[in-house]
Structure formats: C-alpha cells, structure tokens
Design a protein around this motif. Structure first.
Motif, PDB file in Angstrom:
ATOM      1  N   UNK A 136       0.826  -1.206   0.000  1.00 23.06           N
ATOM      2  CA  UNK A 136       0.000   0.000   0.000  1.00 23.06           C
ATOM      3  C   UNK A 136       0.862   1.258   0.000  1.00 23.06           C
ATOM      4  N   UNK A 137       1.930   1.234   0.757  1.00 22.64           N
ATOM      5  CA  UNK A 137       2.824   2.389   0.774  1.00 22.64           C
ATOM      6  C   UNK A 137       3.377   2.657  -0.619  1.00 22.64           C
ATOM      7  N   UNK A 138       3.825   1.601  -1.293  1.00 24.94           N
ATOM      8  CA  UNK A 138       4.360   1.770  -2.643  1.00 24.94           C
ATOM      9  C   UNK A 138       3.303   2.326  -3.599  1.00 24.94           C
ATOM     10  N   UNK A 139       2.097   1.798  -3.487  1.00 24.88           N
ATOM     11  CA  UNK A 139       1.046   2.170  -4.426  1.00 24.88           C
ATOM     12  C   UNK A 139       0.548   3.600  -4.228  1.00 24.88           C
ATOM     13  N   UNK A 140       0.545   4.074  -2.984  1.00 27.15           N
ATOM     14  CA  UNK A 140      -0.129   5.330  -2.673  1.00 27.15           C
ATOM     15  C   UNK A 140       0.810   6.428  -2.167  1.00 27.15           C
ATOM     16  N   UNK A 141       2.111   6.181  -2.159  1.00 26.51           N
ATOM     17  CA  UNK A 141       3.050   7.143  -1.563  1.00 26.51           C
ATOM     18  C   UNK A 141       2.959   8.516  -2.210  1.00 26.51           C
ATOM     19  N   UNK A 142       3.013   8.554  -3.533  1.00 17.33           N
ATOM     20  CA  UNK A 142       2.939   9.826  -4.242  1.00 17.33           C
ATOM     21  C   UNK A 142       4.268  10.531  -4.412  1.00 17.33           C
TER      22      UNK A 142
END
Length: 218
Positions: A22-28
C-alpha cells in the motif's frame, strides 16, 4: 525533496506484505526504504531478502530482537551512510495501512516546509488514541495538535537526527516515540495528526491482538 522511510519487522509477514504494498502504491513520491528485521521466524526474512530488497529497499537482518530504539538507530546510521541529503525521515511500521493516494508525499512536504512540526496521518483503529490538544492549520491542512504522536507513522525533519538518537535503554517493544516527542516539545516544537488524511492500524489494535496472541504476549 528526499525521503527515507525506516521500518522494523518481526514476524507478521502478511501485515508487512500488505502495508508495504500500500505504501508503494499510494506514496505519491519517491523514497528510499530501509528495513531492519528483528529475528523473524515466519518467512519474513526470506521474503524481504529474496523479493522485497532487490527491488525496493535496503535490508538489515538481526538474529535476535534488538528492540525498536536500537533498531531505529541502526537504520538511521545506515541511511546517513548511504545518503546525507535526506530532507524528511519517516518511521513507518509494518502494520500501518495507507488509505489515500499521496499520503507520504503530503505529510513529508508539510514537514519539509514547516520544520517545527512532526506529523502523521490520523491513525484509526487504536485502542487508546493520543488525546488532541487543539485543532490548527499547517500548510493549508487541518492538523490535530498533540503532546505526542505514536510511532506507527512519524515524519520528522531529517536535521533532527544530526543530534538526536533513540535511548537504547528503552524496552525492546517501544517508548521511542515518547522520548522523541518529549525532546521535540522541550525545544518549543509541535506534533500532530493530519485530520483529513487517515491511515489504519492494520486490522485495529484489538484485531491484531486476536490474530497474533503470542506476538502481543511476548
């Protein structure tokens, strides 16, 4: 803006996979991910070494549980040895579930632009959430100002760690966040949650306790 993310793991491989993904996908924003494993026995080491590190991170493996504070100091030293140009350093637990796109980017940008603040998303699912002192605004975002915030997600100006290190006499399970926030507040600085940027304590604290009884007992 240069961001380093520091994470400790000890077992609970399912949480690590889900929350890191999730961190990778949503970090921005781009970030360097430093991970220290505290003696996992459930396949976490193999997954980190064989699947995660080659693509995403810098890994340190410990045979035993050296604790949160000593583990954080080890990762801080590793990050500084690799790159002295970080602007923000984030402690990110392997049970922090990011919910909104650009969460890491937003929190880190606000800390970078307002270096008297330590900030976190608003962590949902805690048994005992930290009390809110008052609501204020930082960089156009609503912030719940608090005496301290927990270490589930904690974005800190990197310059703090030019002088600050965690007390390695702390219990292995924590108190790192308490010490840092007390020191930070003593300098006249502030800490808080971003009111409109939620993140989950994965499965809630109660749910974690029910799923991983032995983890909480030890």
């Amino acid at each position: 803006m240069r961001v380093a993310v520091l994470s400790l793991t000890r077992d609970r491989l399912g949480y690590t996979k889900a929350c890191f993904e999730q961190l990778q996908a949503l970090a921005g924003c781009p970030y360097d991910h430093y991970v220290l494993d505290n003696g996992s026995q459930d396949g976490t080491v193999e997954w980190l070494r064989d699947e995660y590190e080659p693509c995403h991170g810098f890994l340190t493996l410990c045979d035993t549980n050296i604790g949160v504070s000593k583990g954080m100091n080890e990762m801080l030293n590793m990050a500084r040895a690799f790159d002295h140009s970080y602007d923000v350093i984030v402690k990110f637990d392997n049970d922090c579930e990011i919910l909104r796109r650009d969460t890491l980017a937003t929190v880190c940008r606000l800390v970078h632009e307002n270096p008297t603040w330590i900030l976190s998303p608003k962590i949902e699912g805690l048994d005992s959430p930290p009390p809110v002192d008052h609501e204020t605004e930082v960089g156009g975002e609503r912030v719940y100002a608090m005496s301290m915030i927990g270490g589930i997600f904690m974005a800190v100006p990197a310059s703090v760690y030019d002088t600050y290190r965690y007390d390695e006499n702390n219990p292995v399970w924590g108190m790192d966040d308490v010490g840092l926030c007390a020191w930070w507040k003593s300098k006249g600085n502030r800490a808080g949650y971003l009111a409109d940027w939620p993140a989950n304590h994965y499965e809630t604290t109660r749910g974690q306790r029910e799923r991983y009884v032995e983890y909480f007992e030890r």
